[in-house]
Design an enzyme around this catalytic site. Structure first.
Site, PDB file in Angstrom:
ATOM      1  N   ASN A 247     -29.232 -23.798  54.364  1.00  0.00           N
ATOM      2  CA  ASN A 247     -30.301 -23.397  53.442  1.00  0.00           C
ATOM      3  C   ASN A 247     -31.059 -24.605  52.903  1.00  0.00           C
ATOM      4  O   ASN A 247     -32.277 -24.563  52.714  1.00  0.00           O
ATOM      5  CB  ASN A 247     -29.718 -22.594  52.282  1.00  0.00           C
TER       6      ASN A 247
ATOM      7  N   ILE B 197     -26.200 -11.212  55.161  1.00  0.00           N
ATOM      8  CA  ILE B 197     -26.435  -9.856  55.663  1.00  0.00           C
ATOM      9  C   ILE B 197     -25.623  -9.583  56.926  1.00  0.00           C
ATOM     10  O   ILE B 197     -25.219  -8.434  57.165  1.00  0.00           O
ATOM     11  CB  ILE B 197     -27.932  -9.635  55.916  1.00  0.00           C
TER      12      ILE B 197
ATOM     13  N   CYS C  49     -30.940 -16.175  46.421  1.00  0.00           N
ATOM     14  CA  CYS C  49     -30.171 -16.363  47.651  1.00  0.00           C
ATOM     15  C   CYS C  49     -31.072 -17.057  48.665  1.00  0.00           C
ATOM     16  O   CYS C  49     -31.997 -17.776  48.283  1.00  0.00           O
ATOM     17  CB  CYS C  49     -29.661 -15.029  48.173  1.00  0.00           C
TER      18      CYS C  49
ATOM     19  N   LYS D  92     -36.490  -5.637  51.677  1.00  0.00           N
ATOM     20  CA  LYS D  92     -36.990  -5.167  52.981  1.00  0.00           C
ATOM     21  C   LYS D  92     -36.238  -3.892  53.394  1.00  0.00           C
ATOM     22  O   LYS D  92     -35.344  -3.916  54.228  1.00  0.00           O
ATOM     23  CB  LYS D  92     -36.823  -6.269  54.017  1.00  0.00           C
TER      24      LYS D  92
END
Length: 464
Positions: A3, A29, A91, A133
């Site tokens: 990240n 996810i 996140c 989303k």
């Protein structure tokens, strides 16, 4: 490090002073998607042993992920609510784990979000407006399956976990959460279609589709928690116990259609039925007390009137007889002619007070009037008795139990989480399609519209 290299989900500590920087280790996810697939495999096992079932739950680590989300949300809520600190949460992208933890933390901090409308506002604020989303994560379209993930399902699961520990702190029930979760994937309403607010505007969803919130507000009675307490110790911050024994498997979500794992009837539904029945009987009792008071007043008035009339007539007859005796004693025998002439005048006056036709026909006008009044009173009494009977029969005193009721009269099968409705007039159990009528019952004092079946609705309208 990944990240940090891509510029996602990381803040440089050198840019901030006096901060506490923490990573709380919620899976991404892809981890959550694989965990859900393993959980569904466990739920689809046929006749598993207890050890196989427990080992399957442990290996999928679904409850572990739920615990991590709750721990993070409780940390945020404690920092804001108890320590008075500002918290920056994000996140990798800011629309998955950020939405999860911030929405659950808001639920713990603010009691307004624990109401029916408040929970809808929370979803609008933290999920829809901030760009979760939904199309990609829920797989609405045939796109990249690697983008699917049960992020919103975990939020609903976390809400249910808190609801189990604080059942009186929430206005809504388990059916409310399941209905929202179902319609996230059904696409029956346009509320959860699109990846962001721009997608929904471009698709003109407000003009072309209906909102889920309107449907749920119209059927609000289905989602009310009978244990909810509006004021009290639940107005402050909630602190759920996130120990492993307190994180429960939600069979209502993942084994909803396995009838063997559910009790025969929902406790909350039984409480709602008892509450509705008590309300109906109290309303009916209030009307009966009013009718009873009116009857007592009417009987008391009639008895007083009859006693007064009898007393007056007796007094008058006594006075007349005494006067006649005194007059007879005081008049000498030599004045018999005068007495006879006086009696003739009295008889003449009495004759003049009556009509010639009545005297000739032998009809007593006073008796006729009394008989007519008694006939009218009898008819009004029969009418009042008929009204009282109709009022008494318009309210069901005994309601049919929910136990072992598997089908409606229209042959619709009831599932465990299907709402069963009672007709307030006949007391029978119906599905939502067969009890779509509301009307005031003659036996209720408040005359507020209550749910009745179609046959009872026709009967009530015919008697009005």
């Amino acid at each position: 490090m990944a990240n940090k290299a891509t510029g996602k989900g990381y803040e440089n500590e050198n840019f901030y002073s006096d901060i506490k920087f923490m990573f709380l280790g919620i899976g991404n996810i892809h981890v959550m998607r694989n965990s859900l697939l393993k959980l569904l495999e466990v739920c689809e096992l046929k006749d598993p042993t207890m050890s196989e079932y427990v080992e399957g739950l442990q290996s999928c680590a679904w409850l572990k992920h739920i615990k991590a989300i709750l721990d993070t949300s409780l940390f945020i809520a404690s920092a804001v609510g108890e320590e008075g600190n500002s918290v920056l949460v994000h996140c990798s992208d800011g629309w998955d784990r950020t939405a999860q933890t911030c929405s659950v933390a808001s639920l713990l901090l603010d009691p307004s979000y624990r109401t029916l409308q408040g929970f809808m506002v929370l979803i609008e604020k933290e999920w829809l407006s901030l760009g979760h989303k939904f199309t990609d994560r829920c797989g609405h379209l045939a796109r990249d399956l690697k983008e699917t993930s049960p992020v919103f399902s975990q939020f609903i699961d976390c809400t249910w976990q808190v609801l189990q520990q604080f059942p009186a702190a929430f206005q809504f029930n388990e059916r409310f959460l399941l209905t929202i979760h179902d319609h996230v994937f059904s696409c029956q309403y346009g509320t959860f279609i699109g990846n962001c607010e721009k997608d929904r505007i471009d698709l003109r969803l407000p003009d072309r589709t209906y909102s889920l919130w309107g449907y749920m507000l119209h059927n609000m009675s289905d989602y009310v928690n009978p244990l909810y307490k509006r004021n009290g110790r639940y107005d402050t911050m909630l602190k759920p116990n996130t120990g492993p024994p307190n994180i429960r498997f939600w069979r209502g979500m993942y084994n909803r259609f396995d009838s063997g794992v559910h009790p025969r009837e929902s406790v909350l539904d039984v409480l709602c039925v008892a509450k509705d029945q008590s309300s109906s009987l109290e309303d009916h009792l209030q009307l009966l007390n009013k009718r009873l008071g009116a009857m007592k007043a009417l009987l008391g008035q009639n008895s007083v009137t009859s006693c007064d009339s009898l007393t007056d007539s007796a007094v008058l007859s006594d006075v007349e007889s005494d006067a006649r005796c005194r007059n007879a004693a005081s008049v000498p025998a030599s004045n018999n002619k005068l007495l006879q002439s006086t009696e003739a005048v009295v008889r003449g006056n009495a004759a003049n007070s009556e009509s010639p036709s009545d005297c000739e026909s032998g009809i007593d006008v006073k008796s006729l009037r009394i008989s007519q009044c008694s006939l009218e009173e009898k008819r009004s009494a029969e009418l009042r008795a008929g009204e009282l009977e109709m009022e008494a029969n318009s309210v069901a005193v005994e309601w049919k139990t929910l136990r072992n009721v598997h089908n409606c009269s229209c042959l619709t099968q009831f599932e465990y989480f299907s709402r069963k409705y009672h007709c307030w007039k006949c007391g029978d159990v119906f599905c939502t399609r067969c009890i779509d009528k509301h009307t005031a019952l003659p036996g209720h004092y408040s005359q507020r519209p209550v749910p009745v079946c179609r046959n009872c609705y026709k009967e009530v309208k015919c008697n009005v």
